[in-house]
Design an enzyme around this catalytic site. Structure first.
Site, mmCIF file in Angstrom:
data_model
loop_
_atom_site.group_PDB
_atom_site.id
_atom_site.type_symbol
_atom_site.label_atom_id
_atom_site.label_comp_id
_atom_site.label_asym_id
_atom_site.label_seq_id
_atom_site.Cartn_x
_atom_site.Cartn_y
_atom_site.Cartn_z
ATOM 1 N N THR A 40 8.949 -2.138 2.563
ATOM 2 C CA THR A 40 8.299 -1.714 3.800
ATOM 3 C C THR A 40 9.342 -1.510 4.887
ATOM 4 O O THR A 40 10.495 -1.938 4.754
ATOM 5 C CB THR A 40 7.272 -2.768 4.255
ATOM 6 O OG1 THR A 40 6.518 -2.254 5.358
ATOM 7 C CG2 THR A 40 7.952 -4.067 4.679
ATOM 8 N N TRP A 41 8.928 -0.843 5.949
ATOM 9 C CA TRP A 41 9.795 -0.702 7.117
ATOM 10 C C TRP A 41 8.934 -0.359 8.326
ATOM 11 O O TRP A 41 7.819 0.153 8.194
ATOM 12 C CB TRP A 41 10.879 0.363 6.898
ATOM 13 C CG TRP A 41 10.390 1.785 6.804
ATOM 14 C CD1 TRP A 41 9.660 2.332 5.785
ATOM 15 C CD2 TRP A 41 10.583 2.832 7.759
ATOM 16 N NE1 TRP A 41 9.400 3.654 6.037
ATOM 17 C CE2 TRP A 41 9.952 4.000 7.243
ATOM 18 C CE3 TRP A 41 11.236 2.905 8.984
ATOM 19 C CZ2 TRP A 41 9.955 5.211 7.920
ATOM 20 C CZ3 TRP A 41 11.238 4.128 9.664
ATOM 21 C CH2 TRP A 41 10.605 5.260 9.132
ATOM 22 N N ARG A 100 -0.354 -4.250 6.750
ATOM 23 C CA ARG A 100 -1.176 -4.389 7.953
ATOM 24 C C ARG A 100 -2.651 -4.244 7.620
ATOM 25 O O ARG A 100 -3.493 -4.999 8.077
ATOM 26 C CB ARG A 100 -0.776 -3.321 8.979
ATOM 27 C CG ARG A 100 0.541 -3.550 9.670
ATOM 28 C CD ARG A 100 0.472 -4.694 10.680
ATOM 29 N NE ARG A 100 -0.430 -4.405 11.767
ATOM 30 C CZ ARG A 100 -0.088 -3.771 12.889
ATOM 31 N NH1 ARG A 100 1.163 -3.352 13.042
ATOM 32 N NH2 ARG A 100 -0.963 -3.560 13.845
ATOM 33 N N ARG A 101 -2.947 -3.232 6.791
ATOM 34 C CA ARG A 101 -4.332 -2.951 6.425
ATOM 35 C C ARG A 101 -4.409 -2.643 4.939
ATOM 36 O O ARG A 101 -3.492 -2.031 4.379
ATOM 37 C CB ARG A 101 -4.874 -1.755 7.226
ATOM 38 C CG ARG A 101 -5.048 -2.034 8.708
ATOM 39 C CD ARG A 101 -5.414 -0.766 9.464
ATOM 40 N NE ARG A 101 -4.337 0.207 9.429
ATOM 41 C CZ ARG A 101 -3.308 0.210 10.266
ATOM 42 N NH1 ARG A 101 -3.224 -0.713 11.201
ATOM 43 N NH2 ARG A 101 -2.369 1.119 10.177
ATOM 44 N N THR A 140 0.811 -1.219 0.000
ATOM 45 C CA THR A 140 0.000 0.000 0.000
ATOM 46 C C THR A 140 0.849 1.276 0.000
ATOM 47 O O THR A 140 0.302 2.372 0.019
ATOM 48 C CB THR A 140 -0.947 0.033 1.216
ATOM 49 O OG1 THR A 140 -0.168 -0.025 2.419
ATOM 50 C CG2 THR A 140 -1.910 -1.136 1.190
ATOM 51 N N GLY A 141 2.176 1.126 -0.013
ATOM 52 C CA GLY A 141 3.057 2.292 0.014
ATOM 53 C C GLY A 141 3.294 2.889 -1.360
ATOM 54 O O GLY A 141 2.749 2.440 -2.372
ATOM 55 N N LYS A 157 19.940 7.345 2.233
ATOM 56 C CA LYS A 157 20.427 7.582 3.589
ATOM 57 C C LYS A 157 21.424 6.497 4.004
ATOM 58 O O LYS A 157 22.066 6.607 5.056
ATOM 59 C CB LYS A 157 19.263 7.646 4.588
ATOM 60 C CG LYS A 157 19.586 8.490 5.829
ATOM 61 C CD LYS A 157 18.495 8.411 6.855
ATOM 62 C CE LYS A 157 18.525 7.092 7.593
ATOM 63 N NZ LYS A 157 19.820 6.877 8.313
ATOM 64 N N TYR A 204 19.206 -0.094 7.453
ATOM 65 C CA TYR A 204 19.475 -0.562 6.094
ATOM 66 C C TYR A 204 20.585 -1.619 6.098
ATOM 67 O O TYR A 204 20.535 -2.609 5.363
ATOM 68 C CB TYR A 204 19.912 0.593 5.202
ATOM 69 C CG TYR A 204 18.874 1.657 4.932
ATOM 70 C CD1 TYR A 204 17.542 1.495 5.299
ATOM 71 C CD2 TYR A 204 19.235 2.837 4.302
ATOM 72 C CE1 TYR A 204 16.608 2.478 5.034
ATOM 73 C CE2 TYR A 204 18.295 3.830 4.021
ATOM 74 C CZ TYR A 204 16.990 3.647 4.398
ATOM 75 O OH TYR A 204 16.059 4.622 4.128
ATOM 76 N N MET A 262 4.401 7.200 5.852
ATOM 77 C CA MET A 262 4.761 8.159 6.900
ATOM 78 C C MET A 262 5.418 9.407 6.313
ATOM 79 O O MET A 262 5.062 10.524 6.650
ATOM 80 C CB MET A 262 5.702 7.493 7.899
ATOM 81 C CG MET A 262 6.101 8.396 9.049
ATOM 82 S SD MET A 262 7.136 7.533 10.243
ATOM 83 C CE MET A 262 7.368 8.831 11.469
#
Length: 387
Positions: free
Chosen positions: A92-93, A44-45, A19-20, A136, A174, A207
């Site tokens: 994901t993270w 998750r959802r 979903t990201g 990063k 990472y 996020m």
């Protein structure tokens, strides 16, 4: 004969973080591919989102799995029966803890370990694992072996072979994920690491949602007839501090690496996953404001302006816009992260990569930052997320 059997075997992907920003693009591209992929999507959802061409839930080749990857029992129960998986995409993270802390490091390592414990024993036909991290990888929020001042003043373009950053405190998760793949895949299954910069895409489950934040800000500026200003440091306005990474490009690169035998390696293959242009916010901010129909002031830079301060009382305004425009029902915080935008435009360290390796090996997809931003504004409008 072996090659013939391999060609006949159906490709089955599992996308962790479906979903990201990039997960949604991977799903759309795989389902629309001529290769007839079967796709498991894990999150998750579910996100009640519609692909512009066809609703996801109507595609018989897509299977959504609601799973808490931090729970080893739930992960085992949901994933241990997926014996047909051939390709893993990890996008994901876990964001419960601050970046570069031991807690963040340990939690993300445990999450991937839970997934590997469930998938590896049963997916005997696994042929590739794709891991998404970010640029990063090359810097630390704790400063590392070089001070921020040094890194800001020095124009440094990191390639994939740059050494890891050593710090006195904290750890970059990472590194944990890469090390875990080296350990668990054991030189048997090819894997790749993809390092995007600032990802530009559309999602309500992210996020650090740059496009969502930018679009809500621009829409409110237009609605209230307020100036579309850039709040941040002069250096971040006039110089490039982070690469733009279009979610389409990041997804394309991962699929390219996962299906191209010529670039695969059982020891791991890393790629910077970036657009490849050198635009600054000063170059493109005015055009972005015009896209929203907002007032673009002559002096667009405001060093004292903060998005978190300006938007702190605008949740009701957003709800009014959603109601009047007939948009998908969202709260402002579903799409926007103002503290992220403040941090991005006051970034103390440059995280710029080079595309030389990907270009040399044949991945030539490119976008400009402005093209990416304008595209995703159009997409979010079609998805009825913004006016």
């Amino acid at each position: 004969m072996a090659v013939e059997k391999l060609q006949k075997r159906r490709a089955v992907a599992i996308i962790f973080g479906v979903t990201g920003l990039v997960g949604k693009q991977l799903l759309e591209k795989l389902l629309s591919s001529r290769s007839k992929w079967k796709v498991y999507g894990v999150a998750r959802r579910p996100e009640m989102v519609t692909m512009i061409k066809k609703p996801i839930h109507t595609n018989p080749n897509y299977h959504f799995i609601s799973c808490n990857l931090l729970d080893p029992f739930d992960t085992q129960m949901k994933l241990s029966g997926l014996h047909d998986v051939t390709h893993v995409f990890w996008v994901t993270w876990a964001s419960h803890f601050q970046l570069d802390t031991i807690e963040c490091y340990d939690q993300n390592k445990a999450m991937m370990s839970n997934a590997l414990d469930s998938i590896l024993p049963v997916a005997k036909g696994l042929s590739h694992f794709s891991l998404q991290t970010g640029t990063k990888h090359y810097v630390s929020l704790h400063g590392g072996t070089a001070s921020f001042d040094h890194l800001v003043k020095k124009v440094c373009y990191y390639d994939e072979n740059c050494p890891r950053v050593e710090t006195q405190v904290g750890s970059n998760f990472y590194y944990a994920l890469e090390d875990l793949l080296k350990e668990r895949l054991g030189g048997v299954v090819p894997w790749s690491v993809h390092r995007p910069g600032l990802i530009m895409g559309s999602s309500r489950k992210t996020m650090y949602n740059f496009m969502g934040s930018l679009c809500v800000y621009g829409s409110i500026c237009k609605y209230l007839n307020l100036p579309f200003v850039f709040g941040g440091r002069k250096e971040c306005w006039e110089e490039q501090f982070v690469d733009a990474s279009d979610a389409r490009l990041v997804a394309d690169q991962q699929i390219w690496a996962a299906t191209n035998n010529l670039v695969q390696s059982k020891n791991g293959q890393a790629f910077n996953s970036i657009n490849g242009d050198s635009s600054t916010w000063k170059d493109i901010w005015g055009a972005i404001g015009e896209k929203f129909g907002a007032v673009v002031p002559w002096e667009m830079l405001s060093k004292d302006f903060t998005f978190s301060g300006f938007m702190s009382d605008k949740a009701g305004v957003w709800k009014e816009i959603v109601r009047k425009e007939g948009l998908v029902d969202t709260e402002m915080d579903d799409l926007a992260n103002w503290y992220f935008l403040d941090a991005l435009f006051r970034c103390p360290v440059k995280m710029l990569g080079t595309r030389a390796k990907a270009d040399r090996l044949g991945f030539t997809t490119r976008y400009t930052a402005l093209d990416s931003i304008l595209h995703w504004i159009d997409v979010m409008r079609k998805e009825k997320l913004i006016p």
